[in-house]
Design a protein around this motif. Sequence first.
Motif, mmCIF file in Angstrom:
data_model
loop_
_atom_site.group_PDB
_atom_site.id
_atom_site.type_symbol
_atom_site.label_atom_id
_atom_site.label_comp_id
_atom_site.label_asym_id
_atom_site.label_seq_id
_atom_site.Cartn_x
_atom_site.Cartn_y
_atom_site.Cartn_z
ATOM 1 N N GLY A 61 -54.641 -57.623 57.460
ATOM 2 C CA GLY A 61 -55.188 -59.220 57.844
ATOM 3 C C GLY A 61 -54.119 -60.118 57.703
ATOM 4 N N ALA A 62 -52.654 -59.785 57.354
ATOM 5 C CA ALA A 62 -51.628 -60.679 57.044
ATOM 6 C C ALA A 62 -51.406 -61.277 58.299
ATOM 7 C CB ALA A 62 -50.636 -59.983 56.345
ATOM 8 N N PRO A 63 -51.225 -62.461 58.502
ATOM 9 C CA PRO A 63 -50.653 -63.070 59.815
ATOM 10 C C PRO A 63 -49.352 -62.584 60.191
ATOM 11 C CG PRO A 63 -50.233 -64.622 57.958
ATOM 12 C CD PRO A 63 -50.900 -63.475 57.171
ATOM 13 N N VAL A 64 -49.295 -62.377 61.449
ATOM 14 C CA VAL A 64 -48.059 -61.920 62.241
ATOM 15 C C VAL A 64 -47.356 -63.077 62.780
ATOM 16 C CG1 VAL A 64 -47.017 -60.175 63.803
ATOM 17 C CG2 VAL A 64 -49.138 -59.794 62.470
ATOM 18 N N ALA A 65 -46.068 -63.388 62.700
ATOM 19 C CA ALA A 65 -45.491 -64.396 63.377
ATOM 20 C C ALA A 65 -45.004 -64.032 64.733
ATOM 21 C CB ALA A 65 -44.203 -64.890 62.360
ATOM 22 N N ARG A 66 -45.319 -64.935 65.849
ATOM 23 C CA ARG A 66 -45.011 -64.571 67.321
ATOM 24 C C ARG A 66 -44.021 -65.874 67.495
ATOM 25 N NH1 ARG A 66 -50.355 -62.405 70.161
ATOM 26 N NH2 ARG A 66 -50.731 -60.388 68.888
ATOM 27 N N PRO A 67 -42.672 -64.987 67.770
ATOM 28 C CA PRO A 67 -41.853 -66.372 67.923
ATOM 29 C C PRO A 67 -42.080 -67.346 69.479
ATOM 30 C CG PRO A 67 -40.781 -64.144 68.510
ATOM 31 C CD PRO A 67 -42.099 -64.008 67.760
ATOM 32 N N GLY A 68 -42.785 -66.578 70.306
ATOM 33 C CA GLY A 68 -42.918 -67.118 71.592
ATOM 34 C C GLY A 68 -44.123 -66.483 72.482
ATOM 35 N N PRO A 69 -44.454 -66.731 73.437
ATOM 36 C CA PRO A 69 -45.589 -66.160 74.425
ATOM 37 C C PRO A 69 -45.352 -64.853 74.743
ATOM 38 C CG PRO A 69 -44.313 -67.691 75.460
ATOM 39 C CD PRO A 69 -43.936 -68.166 74.338
ATOM 40 N N VAL A 70 -43.952 -64.496 74.788
ATOM 41 C CA VAL A 70 -43.421 -63.160 75.155
ATOM 42 C C VAL A 70 -42.538 -62.666 74.091
ATOM 43 C CG1 VAL A 70 -42.053 -61.889 77.001
ATOM 44 C CG2 VAL A 70 -43.384 -64.020 77.826
ATOM 45 N N PRO A 71 -42.809 -61.364 73.903
ATOM 46 C CA PRO A 71 -41.934 -60.788 72.944
ATOM 47 C C PRO A 71 -40.605 -60.679 73.249
ATOM 48 C CG PRO A 71 -43.869 -59.408 73.359
ATOM 49 C CD PRO A 71 -43.816 -60.405 74.620
ATOM 50 N N ASP A 72 -39.810 -60.515 72.095
ATOM 51 C CA ASP A 72 -38.217 -60.305 72.446
ATOM 52 C C ASP A 72 -37.960 -59.286 73.121
ATOM 53 O OD1 ASP A 72 -37.977 -63.016 71.393
ATOM 54 O OD2 ASP A 72 -37.643 -62.182 69.383
#
Length: 307
Positions: A61-72
């Motif tokens: 359940g650790a939060p996952v950082a998403r840099p934007g709406p689309v994966p790099d």
Amino acid sequence: MAKQLLVAYGLWALGGPLGLHHLYLGRDSHALLWMLTLGGFGAGWLWDVWHLPSWVAIANGAPVARPGPVPDLSALRLAGQVLVGVYFGLVAALGLPGIPAMLAQPLAVALGVQLVASVGDQTSEAPRTVTAAFAASLVFQGRAPALLPISVAAAIAAQRHRRYRHRGVPRPRLPARIYRLALALVAFAAPLACRGLSVALALARAATELPLLPLRAGRLLAEVLGFAGCSRGCGAGVEGNERQRRAFEVLGLPSGSSIEAVHRSYRELVKLWHPDHNRHRAEEAERRFIELLEAYEELAGPRRAPG
């Protein structure tokens, strides 16, 4: 229940090439990919050891950082898509020879590319991937060397339409997950198993016939040299070849009749069908008379005047 890092490492060590650690952590797409490629052809399994701590944390359940709406854009994922796409295409070519290459190969390539695209928290639009694969297949007309450009085209399409998975989607229970993985494994392995079985049967048949080759070669040589067969002078009770069977029919005798029966039938029939005695049906008599002569010579040797 919280996932344990020690358990994950144990499963990685014991069944890593089969993706057991991914199955434990709920990464079913990754687990299926490892099952079908034996741990990403071995290299991916070794690479996993550095990522297990973060994967265990995410599973807990650790939060996952998403840099934007689309994966790099990932060059490593792109290379994996191309490689697995070619691999799936080769499997289809080997296991599904009865299905046209322009149908089986692009579909298999697209499935391999889409599977890699679905690893982790990412995915892609499968229809776009399949469309790109079939479009490239039409250009290259389903030839075997076309697997690479088909895979490249499908991988580029998958990368262009990559996206994150939706969060909060409930995960199926373990029996349902195992059931779906089993179906995928059967669908992948069944064509190869059938192909392997047919090859094994062919090899077994060849192995049983191999010891008979010297006997067949000797028999063929004997027939060529005239030491085998009985085209003339057949003894009592011995059936001849096709010409001999025809000769017995002409003489009105069953196959394998004795030489005395051949003489007796010939004498009777040659008198019956002699052209001098059948002037009212000369053509038929001449034909039957010649047939009798040929049949007699076939079974009893050169003709002698009937006594």
